[in-house]
Each structure stands twice: as structure tokens, then as C-alpha cells.
Design a protein around this motif. Sequence first.
Motif, PDB file in Angstrom:
ATOM      1  N   VAL A   1      47.872  29.320  33.846  1.00  0.00           N
ATOM      2  CA  VAL A   1      47.001  29.505  35.005  1.00  0.00           C
ATOM      3  C   VAL A   1      47.237  30.872  35.643  1.00  0.00           C
ATOM      4  CG1 VAL A   1      46.450  28.626  37.322  1.00  0.00           C
ATOM      5  CG2 VAL A   1      46.810  27.030  35.437  1.00  0.00           C
ATOM      6  N   MET A   2      48.454  31.390  35.505  1.00  0.00           N
ATOM      7  CA  MET A   2      48.775  32.701  36.052  1.00  0.00           C
ATOM      8  C   MET A   2      48.237  33.838  35.185  1.00  0.00           C
ATOM      9  SD  MET A   2      50.184  31.781  38.754  1.00  0.00           S
ATOM     10  CE  MET A   2      50.627  33.419  39.349  1.00  0.00           C
ATOM     11  N   HIS A   3      47.905  33.495  33.916  1.00  0.00           N
ATOM     12  CA  HIS A   3      47.332  34.498  33.022  1.00  0.00           C
ATOM     13  C   HIS A   3      45.911  34.822  33.487  1.00  0.00           C
ATOM     14  CE1 HIS A   3      45.560  36.246  29.376  1.00  0.00           C
ATOM     15  NE2 HIS A   3      46.789  36.414  28.912  1.00  0.00           N
ATOM     16  N   PRO A   4      45.484  36.076  33.397  1.00  0.00           N
ATOM     17  CA  PRO A   4      44.114  36.430  33.826  1.00  0.00           C
ATOM     18  C   PRO A   4      43.037  35.601  33.129  1.00  0.00           C
ATOM     19  CG  PRO A   4      45.409  38.411  33.418  1.00  0.00           C
ATOM     20  CD  PRO A   4      46.242  37.250  32.939  1.00  0.00           C
ATOM     21  N   PHE A   5      41.997  35.286  33.875  1.00  0.00           N
ATOM     22  CA  PHE A   5      40.810  34.621  33.350  1.00  0.00           C
ATOM     23  C   PHE A   5      39.665  35.639  33.308  1.00  0.00           C
ATOM     24  CE2 PHE A   5      43.261  30.966  34.272  1.00  0.00           C
ATOM     25  CZ  PHE A   5      42.694  29.866  33.641  1.00  0.00           C
ATOM     26  N   TYR A   6      38.657  35.308  32.514  1.00  0.00           N
ATOM     27  CA  TYR A   6      37.503  36.200  32.411  1.00  0.00           C
ATOM     28  C   TYR A   6      36.811  36.370  33.768  1.00  0.00           C
ATOM     29  CZ  TYR A   6      33.389  38.488  30.465  1.00  0.00           C
ATOM     30  OH  TYR A   6      32.403  39.393  30.186  1.00  0.00           O
ATOM     31  N   GLU A   7      36.896  35.348  34.613  1.00  0.00           N
ATOM     32  CA  GLU A   7      36.305  35.425  35.957  1.00  0.00           C
ATOM     33  C   GLU A   7      36.858  36.617  36.735  1.00  0.00           C
ATOM     34  OE1 GLU A   7      37.675  31.595  37.176  1.00  0.00           O
ATOM     35  OE2 GLU A   7      35.668  30.727  37.068  1.00  0.00           O
TER      36      GLU A   7
ATOM     37  N   THR B   1      37.664  39.517  35.577  1.00  0.00           N
ATOM     38  CA  THR B   1      36.997  40.756  35.149  1.00  0.00           C
ATOM     39  C   THR B   1      35.615  40.878  35.784  1.00  0.00           C
ATOM     40  OG1 THR B   1      35.935  39.817  33.169  1.00  0.00           O
ATOM     41  CG2 THR B   1      38.212  40.592  32.937  1.00  0.00           C
ATOM     42  N   GLU B   2      35.006  39.737  36.111  1.00  0.00           N
ATOM     43  CA  GLU B   2      33.697  39.772  36.763  1.00  0.00           C
ATOM     44  C   GLU B   2      33.829  40.047  38.254  1.00  0.00           C
ATOM     45  OE1 GLU B   2      32.383  35.848  35.539  1.00  0.00           O
ATOM     46  OE2 GLU B   2      31.016  36.740  34.084  1.00  0.00           O
ATOM     47  N   THR B   3      34.924  39.552  38.850  1.00  0.00           N
ATOM     48  CA  THR B   3      35.151  39.784  40.278  1.00  0.00           C
ATOM     49  C   THR B   3      35.486  41.239  40.555  1.00  0.00           C
ATOM     50  OG1 THR B   3      36.002  37.517  40.472  1.00  0.00           O
ATOM     51  CG2 THR B   3      36.479  39.025  42.287  1.00  0.00           C
ATOM     52  N   LEU B   4      36.338  41.823  39.691  1.00  0.00           N
ATOM     53  CA  LEU B   4      36.723  43.225  39.845  1.00  0.00           C
ATOM     54  C   LEU B   4      36.739  43.880  38.467  1.00  0.00           C
ATOM     55  CD1 LEU B   4      37.765  45.554  41.660  1.00  0.00           C
ATOM     56  CD2 LEU B   4      40.095  44.717  41.213  1.00  0.00           C
ATOM     57  N   PRO B   5      35.630  44.426  38.016  1.00  0.00           N
ATOM     58  CA  PRO B   5      35.579  45.042  36.678  1.00  0.00           C
ATOM     59  C   PRO B   5      36.532  46.238  36.585  1.00  0.00           C
ATOM     60  CG  PRO B   5      33.363  44.680  37.560  1.00  0.00           C
ATOM     61  CD  PRO B   5      34.314  44.466  38.687  1.00  0.00           C
ATOM     62  N   LEU B   6      37.322  46.242  35.511  1.00  0.00           N
ATOM     63  CA  LEU B   6      38.241  47.343  35.219  1.00  0.00           C
ATOM     64  C   LEU B   6      38.067  47.767  33.770  1.00  0.00           C
ATOM     65  CD1 LEU B   6      41.589  46.101  36.871  1.00  0.00           C
ATOM     66  CD2 LEU B   6      40.092  47.913  37.732  1.00  0.00           C
ATOM     67  N   PRO B   7      38.360  49.010  33.436  1.00  0.00           N
ATOM     68  CA  PRO B   7      38.330  49.416  32.025  1.00  0.00           C
ATOM     69  C   PRO B   7      39.295  48.554  31.213  1.00  0.00           C
ATOM     70  CG  PRO B   7      38.553  51.326  33.476  1.00  0.00           C
ATOM     71  CD  PRO B   7      38.730  50.116  34.336  1.00  0.00           C
TER      72      PRO B   7
ATOM     73  N   LEU C   1      46.477  44.972  34.493  1.00  0.00           N
ATOM     74  CA  LEU C   1      46.640  44.924  35.948  1.00  0.00           C
ATOM     75  C   LEU C   1      46.197  43.588  36.542  1.00  0.00           C
ATOM     76  CD1 LEU C   1      45.355  48.505  36.916  1.00  0.00           C
ATOM     77  CD2 LEU C   1      47.732  47.720  36.804  1.00  0.00           C
ATOM     78  N   TYR C   2      45.380  42.846  35.789  1.00  0.00           N
ATOM     79  CA  TYR C   2      44.895  41.552  36.297  1.00  0.00           C
ATOM     80  C   TYR C   2      46.033  40.552  36.502  1.00  0.00           C
ATOM     81  CZ  TYR C   2      40.034  42.967  35.498  1.00  0.00           C
ATOM     82  OH  TYR C   2      38.828  43.598  35.547  1.00  0.00           O
ATOM     83  N   PHE C   3      47.164  40.749  35.810  1.00  0.00           N
ATOM     84  CA  PHE C   3      48.303  39.846  36.013  1.00  0.00           C
ATOM     85  C   PHE C   3      48.758  39.881  37.474  1.00  0.00           C
ATOM     86  CE2 PHE C   3      48.707  40.192  31.385  1.00  0.00           C
ATOM     87  CZ  PHE C   3      48.978  38.861  31.059  1.00  0.00           C
ATOM     88  N   GLY C   4      48.817  41.077  38.055  1.00  0.00           N
ATOM     89  CA  GLY C   4      49.213  41.190  39.454  1.00  0.00           C
ATOM     90  C   GLY C   4      48.086  40.921  40.427  1.00  0.00           C
ATOM     91  N   LEU C   5      46.873  41.203  39.994  1.00  0.00           N
ATOM     92  CA  LEU C   5      45.722  41.057  40.885  1.00  0.00           C
ATOM     93  C   LEU C   5      45.175  39.630  40.953  1.00  0.00           C
ATOM     94  CD1 LEU C   5      43.741  44.277  39.851  1.00  0.00           C
ATOM     95  CD2 LEU C   5      44.843  43.871  42.061  1.00  0.00           C
ATOM     96  N   ARG C   6      45.508  38.817  39.950  1.00  0.00           N
ATOM     97  CA  ARG C   6      44.884  37.489  39.825  1.00  0.00           C
ATOM     98  C   ARG C   6      44.979  36.646  41.102  1.00  0.00           C
ATOM     99  NH1 ARG C   6      42.477  33.568  37.775  1.00  0.00           N
ATOM    100  NH2 ARG C   6      43.306  31.472  37.548  1.00  0.00           N
TER     101      ARG C   6
ATOM    102  N   PHE D   1      45.097  37.448  44.225  1.00  0.00           N
ATOM    103  CA  PHE D   1      44.215  37.988  45.259  1.00  0.00           C
ATOM    104  C   PHE D   1      42.741  37.781  44.885  1.00  0.00           C
ATOM    105  CE2 PHE D   1      48.156  40.469  45.149  1.00  0.00           C
ATOM    106  CZ  PHE D   1      48.629  40.224  46.433  1.00  0.00           C
ATOM    107  N   LEU D   2      42.430  37.941  43.598  1.00  0.00           N
ATOM    108  CA  LEU D   2      41.055  37.741  43.152  1.00  0.00           C
ATOM    109  C   LEU D   2      40.662  36.267  43.271  1.00  0.00           C
ATOM    110  CD1 LEU D   2      41.048  40.055  39.989  1.00  0.00           C
ATOM    111  CD2 LEU D   2      40.101  40.547  42.259  1.00  0.00           C
ATOM    112  N   TRP D   3      41.610  35.379  42.990  1.00  0.00           N
ATOM    113  CA  TRP D   3      41.358  33.936  43.119  1.00  0.00           C
ATOM    114  C   TRP D   3      41.071  33.586  44.586  1.00  0.00           C
ATOM    115  CZ3 TRP D   3      43.934  29.919  45.698  1.00  0.00           C
ATOM    116  CH2 TRP D   3      43.530  28.634  45.344  1.00  0.00           C
ATOM    117  N   LEU D   4      41.889  34.126  45.523  1.00  0.00           N
ATOM    118  CA  LEU D   4      41.677  33.870  46.945  1.00  0.00           C
ATOM    119  C   LEU D   4      40.339  34.446  47.416  1.00  0.00           C
ATOM    120  CD1 LEU D   4      45.263  34.571  48.334  1.00  0.00           C
ATOM    121  CD2 LEU D   4      44.091  32.365  48.284  1.00  0.00           C
ATOM    122  N   TRP D   5      39.970  35.600  46.884  1.00  0.00           N
ATOM    123  CA  TRP D   5      38.700  36.224  47.240  1.00  0.00           C
ATOM    124  C   TRP D   5      37.529  35.328  46.833  1.00  0.00           C
ATOM    125  CZ3 TRP D   5      36.531  40.119  49.926  1.00  0.00           C
ATOM    126  CH2 TRP D   5      35.228  40.489  49.604  1.00  0.00           C
ATOM    127  N   ARG D   6      37.591  34.791  45.611  1.00  0.00           N
ATOM    128  CA  ARG D   6      36.502  33.908  45.148  1.00  0.00           C
ATOM    129  C   ARG D   6      36.434  32.637  45.976  1.00  0.00           C
ATOM    130  NH1 ARG D   6      38.289  35.703  40.006  1.00  0.00           N
ATOM    131  NH2 ARG D   6      39.538  33.807  39.709  1.00  0.00           N
TER     132      ARG D   6
END
Length: 397
Positions: free
Chosen positions: A355-361, A363-369, A375-380, A382-387
Motif C-alpha cells: 500500500v505504501m508503494h506508489p499507485f498509478y493514481e 501519477t495522475e494526481t501529480l504527473p512527473l517525468p 519520488l512518489y515513494f515519499g510523495l504518496r 501527501f497525494l493520498w491525503l490530497w485526493r
Amino acid sequence: MKMEAALNTEDLSQELRLLLAFLEMEEGTEMSFELWELMKDANWHTFIELARHHRVFPTMNRKLQEHRPINVPAFVISMFQRDYYRNTITMLALSGEMERLSSLFENRGIRALFLKGPVIAADLYGDVSLRTSCDLDVLVPLESLQAAEELLVSLGYEKDDYITSVLNDWKWRHHHITFLHPGKGIKVEVHWRLNPSPSKEPGFEELWSRKRQSSLISRPIYYLGREDLFLFLVSHGARHGWSRLRWLLDIKQLMNQRIDWPRLTSHLRKHQMLHIGGQALFLAAKLLAAPLREEMKPLLTSRKAGWLAEDTMFYMRRTVNLHTPPVPKEVERYHKQYLFGLLTMRQKCLYVLSVMHPFYEDTETLPLPQKLHFLYFGLRPFLWLWRKAKGAREHKT
């Protein structure tokens, strides 16, 4: 063999208890007094729908043709005969396509193990018409997946691109890709694993070393060894809450074959499925009167096996269909809890980590190259809380 736990079947509908009573009957035996009583005032339309839902109408047709009970209306017998003939045509078409694909896989140097479908029908029931299948499931090595996909596309199959992935998580989050032939109406699922993560299971090379050759046709068609087949069928049935009796009937048929039970017990223990094997035996014995023998006892010693068997009655009472969305919210919530309960402690830890591993969602919330996807490992979080916050705001408006 005595089992301490018990399943409460008294609150099941009369029609479901009647269906179970028919499925309990061994070939050549007389109908019981209980079965005759259950036939009185049965809603036969409901009974037919239940047999269809549980995919056991070929077996029902065989039993009705054998006994011709006077309490069963003629339209019921006629309906089961019609369904049986339609299924026979479907199974013959699948058998022909399986033979064709097996030959083409072999010509391309792709080793393939057919997991279900006609080979299992022939092995367990001695007749492809006595089991239903709506698709072909084939297991290939991960390194052959691309070649298998290219072959199927060249044959006119269309890939269902429902899998989204980030950092190659598809290899363990999922376990098969689906292809559909629009002209033939045949679906093929190409597996690279038997089950999705976090299951522990034998690898392809190990399964291949124990393969069997089907006697269905003269051309070599390979499928799982008997103990591996048991492992696969119980893990598949458990993952779907044994919501269809066909899967349980498969286990009953397999229990009557020559299984090396000490070897199977060791096999299940190694892959952390001993409790799931016990769940299957418990259900087959309690619901379908499958005989238990002393060599099966190690699979039934775990209390968890009995608890898990009781948990599946939720699906049985509600005639749950997990394959056709939308699934009712109540069922969806229960199924998530049930699936988590199937896991061992080690598997639960792996699940939490997944669950801590990045999900495709993400990449849709914050597109990165792509080169920055790590970087999604650390951002996940915050992105989950944002959604979640965004969803709550939209719900209010």
C-alpha cells in the motif's frame, strides 16, 4: 473424521438447500427423504437461477436425467437440458481453440500450462460437457508474456488494457492479462502468476516440472500436476469467497482422485496455504458431503480453516456475484475484510508495504517525468491525503 466447527445452513433458502442436497448425491445412489421433502413447494424458477449462478447446471441435468423425479416439473428438466446442450457447444468450441493455441504456443517456443477450462473438466469429471467455462486460462513464464501477447494479437484477439502501472508494479499487483476474440467470442486470460500478490506460490519452472499431459486430445496439452491443481483451485476459490458452488464441486471431485496427501500438506504449508486448503475441505464436507479421510486431517487442525469456512456463508446466503460490477457496497466492504483475513501475518505485512508503494493514481494526481517516478515513494501519503480531501469537498458540493 469429526470436525469441531459447524456451518449454519438452516437459514439458507429452501431452493439452495435443495440444490446442495442434489449435489451431495453420489452417482448411482437413491434420493434421500430430505431431498424429497425439499422438493415440496420449491420455487423452481429460483432453483434454476441458483443452479445457473453457481454454474452447476450440467451436473444438475445429469442427476435429473438419471433419476427423473416425479416432483420436478417438466419445464425444469427441459430448461436444464437446454442449458446443458448450450454449454456442451461452448466447451467443444473452447476445446478446439485450446488445441489450436497449444500448438501455436509450442511452435513459437512458448511453454504453456492450461489452468482451467476443458482440460480440468475432462480430468475431474471425465467429460468436458459436465463443467462450465467461459474462457481459457493459460500460464506462461514471465519472460514469454510479450511473445504470447504478440501471438494472440496476430490471431485477431484484442487486449483488454485495464491494467495501469507505475514502476512495473503490474508484475506483482496483477497476475493475468485478458484477451477477447470479437469474432469467436472467446476470452483468453494469460497468466504469469497463479494469484496476485501477496500470495506465496510455486514458480513456473517448479510447476512445469510436475506438469501432466491431458488425454483430451492426441496433441500434447499440458496442465498442472494434481497437488499443484489442488493448490491453485483452493486459492482461486478462497479468493472469490467460494461464491460459486462449481469451484467447491471441483474440490469434491479432486478429493476423490489419487492425491498424495502428505506431499500436498507439505506443499500447502510451504506456500502458506494450509488454512486455505482446510477451508476448502471443510466446505466440501459440510455442504457437499465430500468424504474426509484420515490423511486429510493435517489440513483441518487449524481453527482458522473453520472460521474462514464460516465466513464464506455470507456469500452463499446472498447469492453474491463478484464478477459483475457494480458490487453492492456492503458486499465490497465485507469482501475486503474477508480477503485480509485470508492472509497470514507475513502476507499482511507485505500487503501493508504494498500500500505504501506508489499507485498509478499518484501519477495522475501529480504527473512527473518517468525518471523521477521514484519520488512518489515519499510523495504518496501527501497525494493520498490530497485526493481524500478533494473527494470530500466534491461530495459536499
